[in-house]
Design a protein around this motif. Structure first.
Motif, short mmCIF file in Angstrom:
data_model
loop_
_atom_site.label_atom_id
_atom_site.label_comp_id
_atom_site.label_asym_id
_atom_site.label_seq_id
_atom_site.Cartn_x
_atom_site.Cartn_y
_atom_site.Cartn_z
N TYR A 605 43.67 47.30 47.00
CA TYR A 605 44.78 47.84 47.92
C TYR A 605 44.83 49.35 46.91
O TYR A 605 44.03 49.54 45.72
N SER A 606 44.98 50.60 47.43
CA SER A 606 45.24 51.43 46.66
C SER A 606 46.55 52.79 46.89
O SER A 606 46.27 53.14 47.73
N PRO A 607 46.91 52.60 46.15
CA PRO A 607 48.54 53.27 46.39
C PRO A 607 48.41 55.09 46.31
O PRO A 607 49.36 55.45 47.29
N PHE A 608 47.63 55.66 45.69
CA PHE A 608 47.21 56.54 45.96
C PHE A 608 45.42 56.77 45.81
O PHE A 608 44.66 55.99 44.46
N ASP A 609 44.84 57.84 45.75
CA ASP A 609 43.98 57.80 44.76
C ASP A 609 44.07 58.11 43.23
O ASP A 609 44.82 58.88 42.94
N GLY A 610 42.18 57.95 43.21
CA GLY A 610 42.39 57.43 41.58
C GLY A 610 42.84 56.10 41.16
O GLY A 610 42.05 55.60 39.29
N LEU A 611 43.37 54.97 41.91
CA LEU A 611 43.74 54.71 41.76
C LEU A 611 43.50 53.25 42.48
O LEU A 611 43.98 53.21 43.99
N LYS A 612 42.82 52.07 42.40
CA LYS A 612 42.57 50.85 43.23
C LYS A 612 42.86 49.82 42.62
O LYS A 612 41.70 49.56 41.27
N PHE A 613 42.71 48.84 43.34
CA PHE A 613 43.14 47.39 42.60
C PHE A 613 42.09 46.20 44.06
O PHE A 613 42.42 46.54 44.40
N ARG A 614 40.67 45.49 43.24
CA ARG A 614 40.50 45.28 44.01
C ARG A 614 40.88 43.04 43.43
O ARG A 614 41.13 43.12 42.51
N GLY A 615 40.10 42.90 44.83
CA GLY A 615 40.24 41.22 44.04
C GLY A 615 39.79 40.52 45.43
O GLY A 615 39.21 40.82 46.87
N LEU A 616 39.26 39.21 44.61
CA LEU A 616 37.95 38.09 45.54
C LEU A 616 37.34 36.60 45.17
O LEU A 616 37.84 36.52 44.15
N TYR A 617 37.72 35.59 46.43
CA TYR A 617 37.82 34.58 45.70
C TYR A 617 36.13 33.99 46.75
O TYR A 617 36.11 35.14 47.67
N GLN A 618 35.52 33.30 45.97
CA GLN A 618 34.55 33.12 46.60
C GLN A 618 34.02 31.80 46.70
O GLN A 618 33.96 31.67 45.14
N ARG A 619 33.45 31.13 47.45
CA ARG A 619 32.49 29.93 47.00
C ARG A 619 31.33 29.94 47.04
O ARG A 619 30.56 30.39 48.22
N ALA A 620 31.34 29.20 45.73
CA ALA A 620 29.14 29.82 46.17
C ALA A 620 29.20 28.22 45.72
O ALA A 620 29.23 26.91 45.54
N VAL A 621 27.25 28.20 46.38
CA VAL A 621 27.09 26.56 46.61
C VAL A 621 25.21 27.10 46.17
O VAL A 621 24.43 27.90 46.04
N ARG A 622 25.04 26.03 45.42
CA ARG A 622 23.43 25.94 45.28
C ARG A 622 22.93 25.11 45.31
O ARG A 622 23.46 23.60 44.85
N ALA A 623 21.91 24.57 46.30
CA ALA A 623 21.08 23.96 46.50
C ALA A 623 19.95 23.81 45.27
O ALA A 623 19.31 24.45 45.17
#
Length: 942
Positions: A605-623
């Motif tokens: 989400y970027s409210p205006f040029d010069g500022l950006k918020f980011r977020g992520l949820y990730q499920r990972a596996v390792r065999a």
């Protein structure tokens, strides 16, 4: 009281201010480079091309300029300067298999996925971990490091993050370079020479690049540095914690022990304890703690290596819409590591061992003493355990020859003007031949102790080569004795990897807010490996770096399908510059672990040029990898403390359990002490292992203020939790001992392995096979600030990249308390240093032909991990003479000067202030063990 966080922030602020305030001068700032109009790029963390340089996964980029200014020919040195990377194995390591590795977030090298141009690289060992020595820094364009699980994009192993090496291509011309480095002490030499040639062909439809390099790194042993000479142990004297001289309990002078000797008196009036009789220069006597062997001077501070590399990269436009591409590389390297001389113990390797009192080299007074107290039947044979470090024959060595090759071929093209496709085949192999010197033939060692009753200088055995041994004292073995018992052993490891993939990426369609990005693909991968130890190891006939090895061979394959989607929801509205969604999913069908899913959900989400918020949820596996699944039984010797030791803290319940359940003899329990800080354990594979799973949350912001062009600030919070982590049973030997101590009963599964003991009560070959039993968590905040400032005829560039570690938690088994190692180092419960605060910053001044750069590496103070272990268990923290490392600052200088347009001279000084590692409490992977180093070199283009 000032908080720990405030202290760490203050250290960061002070270190930053000197560099940053120097930039507050009049001039014109310029914005950072961005992709040109209409250009899209792929940034690690997603396979979808984007028109900006920030993915929603936190990405730290080591660019070509930083690679150049680091003035190094060792790839791991580039990564170890990153605050996100806990130091892995490298040039200063003396253990492992000689590889250089990367360990993101301290979650283990097996949980960091290493790629080259977005594709996998065959590992250097059966756990699949990539040796960074196989990647030449001079051919690297940039390195992209992603934090947190990325299995939905790249597959298994990407739990802590991904390191992607993007290589140079489209090179035209001929480039040659070389460098020479040496330490302030006149040692630790490094030589490097490389050349790159490339050009277009077929009227510009194709380009091919050839690269070759030679690298040589000299050996430095601990004896060359004062800080590496001492071996101390903690003690309490007059109620105060102090350090006393100590050492390893298996000494080159030798000791003998039997429960029947405990409590007797030596010729000097000393009471003999559970460490037995020591063969001192003045004669035999009771062992003292100060008699321990100091092995520090014999181990490597800088591991020697010689390496030859050759690479080829290219592409060719088969038609206007189809391009063929290829990569190939071959690396041949030689690596030597050194350990102290082999520790030989009769109780561990020679069942029923008896000392022949007729041995002609035995002190007559000791012969009479042993005869009077132990030889009841008068046969001149007494049951004792003899411990001796066989320094007479030199150190244990590992001379590895490693051959690595890898090639990639593929086709790519445009399906439409907005969708592109790619197919590729990737294959690689590593073969490691490890010749281990300083080994001992167990049967010959035993034969040398039994004498012919008619001629005590001859052996009782029929072996005509047998020589009666003299193990009683320092350097008491003759060359003939050494030749009879010593041997070399050869182990061969082969690792193979095949990967086939196809993908479709680009823009699916356009919404009012922008292009909908998509990436679809499928992959097949097969991993196989074999380990063929020397037959003397297999038969248990020899001892060197290990004490019995089993062959390991196995393979697994996986079929995968994946998809990613990027959807801009709203754009160019009041209060909404951009609102977008990102998602991905991968299905993997393993021949071993079965079917697993990984996925990601997030957005920006970027409210205006010069500022950006980011977020992520990730499920990972390792065999589980090949070695975790199929490895045979292997002897190791981890450091651990047996709660059966007779200490003031031992309870009556512990004493009784050790005697009645664990097998410590009642005759020695009140004076019982383990003989060595290291205890033999047996590790091995488990074909029933399942996959590990992790959940990663990351939220952050990217700030580019209009009022200060040229500045960018990123801040990201991350939280990684791993369940069902694969590890040795119970999380390792010390965790097993702790878990048993928490519930002392043979119905407790963690107590059963501790019954493996020698007749005198010493723990021996404790079984610790792999299991899905552990949990891990890492949590913290990353930050990075970049700024460029133009002056009248020059410019200043500055960055600071740092991390604040909130938690680094591990739980080896469900019944032991988790240990939080954030801010701690070593101590049994914790491993590599995990300081709470850590950052790297660089200030570079650039004029027409000259570049000058200063780098500052800050490693915050770390506390002894024994305190973390005590806190976790609720015990009283130990009183320690040196409880923490203190803050550590390293400053590095580098300079580049363009003598003429096509010839550049460069020089560098690492550790300008010649900062020693912290006293006593340090490990060589994190801290500089060599000291101030100088490098000079050149680069010429034709």
């Amino acid at each position: 009281m000032v908080s720990e966080n405030a202290i760490g922030f203050g250290a960061a602020l002070k270190g930053t201010s000197a560099l940053f305030l120097s930039m507050a001068v009049v001039g014109t700032a310029t914005a950072q480079e961005a992709p040109s109009a209409g250009e899209s790029i792929v940034v690690t963390g997603s396979r979808i091309p984007r028109p900006d340089v920030e993915s929603n996964s936190p990405v730290n980029v080591i660019g070509e300029e930083e690679i150049k200014l680091s003035v190094t020919s060792e790839t791991e040195q580039l990564l170890n300067a990153l605050p996100q990377a806990v130091a892995g194995a490298g040039a200063q390591s003396n253990t492992g298999n000689g590889s250089a590795t990367v360990n993101l977030r301290g979650l283990g090298t097996v949980r960091t996925l290493v790629l080259q141009n977005g594709r996998r690289i065959v590992g250097a060992s059966q756990d699949g971990v990539v040796d960074l020595n196989m990647i030449p820094p001079s051919l690297v364009s940039r390195i992209e490091v992603v934090t947190g699980g990325a299995s939905a994009v790249y597959g298994s192993d990407a739990m802590a993050g991904v390191v992607n090496f993007v290589m140079r291509d489209d090179f035209e011309g001929f480039e040659v370079g070389g460098s020479y480095g040496i330490s302030d002490e006149g040692d630790a030499a490094r030589y490097n020479f490389d050349m790159t040639a490339g050009g277009n062909f077929a009227d510009g439809r194709g380009n091919v690049v050839f690269h070759g390099s030679y690298y040589n790194r000299a050996q430095v042993k601990g004896a060359a540095r004062d800080h590496a000479l001492d071996y101390f142990a903690d003690a309490i004297i007059d109620g105060k914690p102090v350090l006393v001289e100590s050492g390893n309990g298996v000494t080159p002078q030798g000791t003998i022990f039997s429960p029947e000797l405990v409590g007797l008196t030596d010729p000097y009036g000393n009471t003999i304890g559970t460490a037995g009789i020591f063969f001192a220069p003045e004669g035999w006597r009771a062992y003292r703690p100060s008699d321990g062997f100091n092995d520090r001077p014999y181990t490597n501070l800088q591991m020697p290596m010689e390496r030859w590399q050759g690479s080829v990269l290219g592409h060719y436009d088969v038609t206007n819409g189809v391009t063929a591409f290829w990569e190939g590389s071959y690396v041949h390297s030689k690596i030597n590591s050194t350990l102290g001389a082999v520790p030989m113990s009769s109780s561990g390797f020679i069942p029923g061992f008896q000392l022949d009192l007729r041995n002609p080299y035995l002190d007559p007074t000791l012969r009479q003493f042993l005869s009077d107290n132990m030889d009841d039947d008068g046969d001149s044979l007494v049951p004792v355990n003899i411990n001796r470090r066989l320094l007479d024959g030199g150190s244990r060595t590992s001379d590895q020859t490693r051959d690595f090759w890898r090639f990639v071929v593929g086709l790519k093209g445009e399906l439409t003007d907005r969708l592109s496709w790619e197919v590729f085949f990737n294959q690689g192999q590593t073969k490691v031949t490890d010749v281990q010197g300083g080994g001992v033939l167990v049967d010959n060692f035993a034969n040398g102790f039994l004498t012919d009753p008619n001629d005590p200088f001859s052996c009782a055995t029929d072996d005509p080569d047998c020589v009666v041994l003299n193990p009683f004292g320092l350097y008491s073995m003759t060359p003939e004795m050494i030749d009879y018992i010593y041997t070399d052993l050869t182990n061969i490891t082969t690792i193979k990897q095949k990967q086939v993939g196809a993908s479709l990426t680009g823009t699916l369609f356009t919404l009012p807010a922008g292009d909908v990005g998509i990436s679809l693909g499928t992959e097949y991968r097969k991993e196989s490996s074999s380990f063929d130890p020397d037959q003397l190891y297999v038969m248990g006939k020899a001892l060197s770096r290990s004490a019995g090895l089993s062959p390991t061979a196995g393979s697994f394959d996986v079929v995968e399908g994946y998809g990613e989607l990027y959807v801009p929801i709203l754009a160019d509205m009041p209060g909404i510059r951009l609102l977008a969604f990102e998602g991905g999913v991968r299905f993997s069908d393993y021949s071993t672990a079965g079917s697993v899913w990984s996925y990601k959900l997030g957005g920006e989400y970027s409210p205006f040029d010069g500022l950006k918020f980011r977020g992520l949820y990730q499920r990972a596996v390792r065999a589980p990898n090949v070695v975790e699944l199929f490895s045979g039984a292997t002897n190791t010797a981890p450091q651990a403390v047996d709660f059966c030791n007779a200490t003031p803290e031992r309870t009556a319940a512990e004493r009784d359990f050790c005697v009645n359940a664990l097998g410590v003899p009642g005759g020695v329990i009140d004076v019982f002490q383990q003989e060595n800080q290291q205890i033999r354990a047996v590790t091995g594979g488990n074909p029933n292992l399942q996959e590990e799973t992790s959940d990663t949350w990351s939220v952050g912001a990217v700030i580019r203020p209009d009022f200060l062009p040229g500045l960018q600030l990123t801040v990201d919070y991350y939280n990684i939790k791993i369940e069902d982590a694969i590890g040795s049973f119970g999380g390792g030997l010390q965790s097993v001992i702790t878990a048993c101590n928490a519930d002392m009963s043979l119905e407790n599964v963690f107590c059963v392995p501790l019954r493996n003991r020698t007749p005198d009560g010493q723990l021996y070959d404790v079984p610790l096979l792999n299991a899905n039993i552990a949990k891990m968590e890492a949590r913290g905040v990353d930050y990075r600030l970049d700024y460029r400032h133009d002056l009248a005829a020059s410019s200043l560039n500055y960055y600071i990249a740092g991390t604040y570690l909130i938690d680094n938690i591990s739980q080896g088994s469900p019944i032991v308390n988790p240990v939080n190692c954030a801010g701690y180092i070593r101590g049994g419960s914790c491993g590599t240093a995990s300081p709470k605060w850590r950052f790297t910053q660089r200030l570079t001044w650039e004029a027409d032909r000259l570049q000058l750069s200063l780098r500052h590496r800050f490693i915050g103070s770390a506390t002894d991990g024994r305190i973390a272990g005590a806190k976790a268990s609720g015990a009283q923290p130990p009183a320690l003479a040196v409880p923490e490392t203190g803050d550590v600052h390293y400053f590095d200088l580098s300079a580049y000067y363009d003598v003429v347009d096509n010839f550049t001279f460069f020089a560098g000084i690492d550790n300008v202030l010649d900062e020693d590692p912290p006293f006593y409490l340090y490990e060589r992977e994190t801290y500089d063990a060599i000291g101030r180093r100088f490098t000079i070199g050149f680069r010429a283009d034709f």
